[in-house]
Write a protein that holds these residues in place. Sequence first.
Motif, mmCIF file in Angstrom:
data_model
loop_
_atom_site.group_PDB
_atom_site.id
_atom_site.type_symbol
_atom_site.label_atom_id
_atom_site.label_comp_id
_atom_site.label_asym_id
_atom_site.label_seq_id
_atom_site.Cartn_x
_atom_site.Cartn_y
_atom_site.Cartn_z
ATOM 1 N N LYS A 164 22.814 2.326 -35.273
ATOM 2 C CA LYS A 164 22.292 1.371 -34.309
ATOM 3 C C LYS A 164 21.657 2.111 -33.148
ATOM 4 C CE LYS A 164 23.414 -2.975 -32.054
ATOM 5 N NZ LYS A 164 24.455 -3.970 -31.747
ATOM 6 N N THR B 7 18.971 -2.353 -29.843
ATOM 7 C CA THR B 7 19.216 -3.584 -30.592
ATOM 8 C C THR B 7 18.727 -3.478 -32.031
ATOM 9 O OG1 THR B 7 17.114 -4.482 -29.821
ATOM 10 C CG2 THR B 7 19.071 -4.998 -28.511
ATOM 11 N N TYR B 8 18.285 -2.294 -32.416
ATOM 12 C CA TYR B 8 17.727 -2.096 -33.750
ATOM 13 C C TYR B 8 18.637 -1.204 -34.597
ATOM 14 C CZ TYR B 8 13.465 -3.765 -31.514
ATOM 15 O OH TYR B 8 12.544 -4.509 -30.830
#
Length: 123
Positions: free
Chosen positions: A102, A105-106
């Motif tokens: 991670k 937020t991706y």
Amino acid sequence: QVQLVESGGGLVQPGGSLRLSCAASGRILIINDMGWYRQPPGKERELVAHITRAGNTNYLDSVKGRFTISRDNSKNTIYLQMNSLKPEDTAVYYCDADLTYKSGTYFKSEKYWGQGTQVTVSS
């Protein structure tokens, strides 16, 4: 954000054994294939052993029967048990991992490498 740290290298006499470890840390979602490579002095890096997440393995011909790769998915760690070591096994050993982690937020999928650990086989 992601680190692979090897340990267990050192100096050993011919015929001896060593066990290398490689632990991955960080915001890891999943680790797929992992492997051990080595780079002897003055030579190119070569694949020594490879293991899938399911535990399927393959080896460099010259280490078959002497080296064993294994992994503990709960610890994000792989191992390389090296027995009957020979002077020609002398090299810097690196681990690698194809993983998803991670980032903000991706999620990103990349290959990561450890920093390497020296293995010297000499009398």
